[in-house]
Design a protein around this motif. Structure first.
Motif: not given
Lengths: 215, 215
Positions: A64-80, A156-159
């Motif tokens: 799971x930790x090594x899959x974190x970056x695989x084929x990810x091109x951007x992240x969306x995060x909440x302000x928190x 909250x963001x994910x919900x």
């Protein structure tokens, strides 16, 4: 196979469903929760991005930790997830909790009602956007140049993205600690079973991985 | 983190430890074994390389099929994974079981006592090498340009690399079928516990993933 998925990865919640505790401050990003108690399963793995010693486990949790970056091109995060402040920005010198080399290595969209100028740290660029989940996802997919988008949290963001049915896959590690209060993802993972398949996978480390994908 | 690991990935064996049956022929690469009974867990996943329909599961099993190519720069395989022939090559026109677009997308070292000229299919280049496991690994690491090397099997090849203590990590899926005879990896995974940690992870698909890494 060419669709750009929206993926939640390595989100860790307590056994009662909280991703962070109450009382978040600059010094305590998880509020009253002990981040080590939640995240030690990930910190013990060889692929944990903050590891510097070359050791660590290479079993289930490491997948799971090594899959974190695989084929990810951007992240969306909440302000928190970016910082503890609320309301208008009072200090543009403060550049977030993530240090000079944030572990994202892609554009990051920070959803906030208070926009501010973009900036780059290492190979991570933060953009601040006041938008709906659907519009934020459109922007993130553009930034990702064909790759998938990670939905980083908090709860909250994910919900809000789940409510708008935008999430394609979700990996949630349930840690064997109770928090009692804070930022809650769910009362029970069963809430999602009408829309998602779910593999429930206990790890020798003590967490139970929950792997959701669309029905 | 910069070491080039030697990794076994997605090797599937029967409950009694056989990776293939007896009587391998051109038409039956797994001999008397039914390849579908062994490999259906992988074929059902979204990331199975031969999938064309865009569907498939995205749970636990998919984490293993999608990890197949991550940070792999070369593969080493035994002659039996390339084709059923033994002894000197009689037909250089036959280019292996893997079709015009082999799923490796890297250099592949085929270990054989009978060398033949290298050739390229799609973006996979096959090299034929008569060498010890250690020398084959040195060559594969050179071909991999800093990335890891996959040890592709079959079982006899993997046992020879285990005997020389060259394997760093190993993912073996144990399928709920018995074969009784054929090419055997082990009598029991316990044989490896003196040298390896092992996470044993049952999957909802019916296979049990075994994840080994060095002690």
């Amino acid at each position: 196979m060419t669709a750009q998925l929206l993926r939640v990865q390595n989100l860790t919640v307590s056994s009662d469903g909280y991703a962070a505790g109450e009382g978040m401050t600059l010094e305590r990003p998880f509020g009253h929760a002990d981040p080590a108690a939640l995240m030690s399963w990930a910190g013990a793995t060889a692929s944990w991005p903050h590891r510097t010693d070359g050791g660590g486990s290479r079993g289930l949790d490491d997948h799971f930790t090594r899959d974190f970056t695989r084929n990810i091109g951007a992240e969306i995060m909440g302000r928190g997830k970016f910082g503890p402040q609320t309301g208008p920005w009072e200090d543009h010198e403060w550049l977030g909790w993530w240090g000079d080399e944030p572990p994202f290595h892609t554009p990051v969209i920070v959803l906030t009602h208070h926009e501010r100028p973009s900036y780059t740290l290492g190979d991570t660029t933060f953009h601040f956007l006041d938008a709906s989940p659907a519009d934020a996802l459109t922007r993130a997919r553009h930034e990702a140049h064909g790759a998938d988008v990670r939905l980083g949290g908090g709860a909250t963001l994910i919900r809000s993205f789940l409510a708008d049915d935008l999430v394609d896959t979700m990996h949630v590690a349930v840690a064997p600690v109770e928090l009692g209060a804070g930022s809650r993802l769910w009362e029970s993972p069963d809430e999602l079973l009408d829309r998602f398949h779910c593999d429930v996978v206990p790890s020798p480390s003590g967490v139970t991985h929950h792997l959701f994908w669309r029905r």
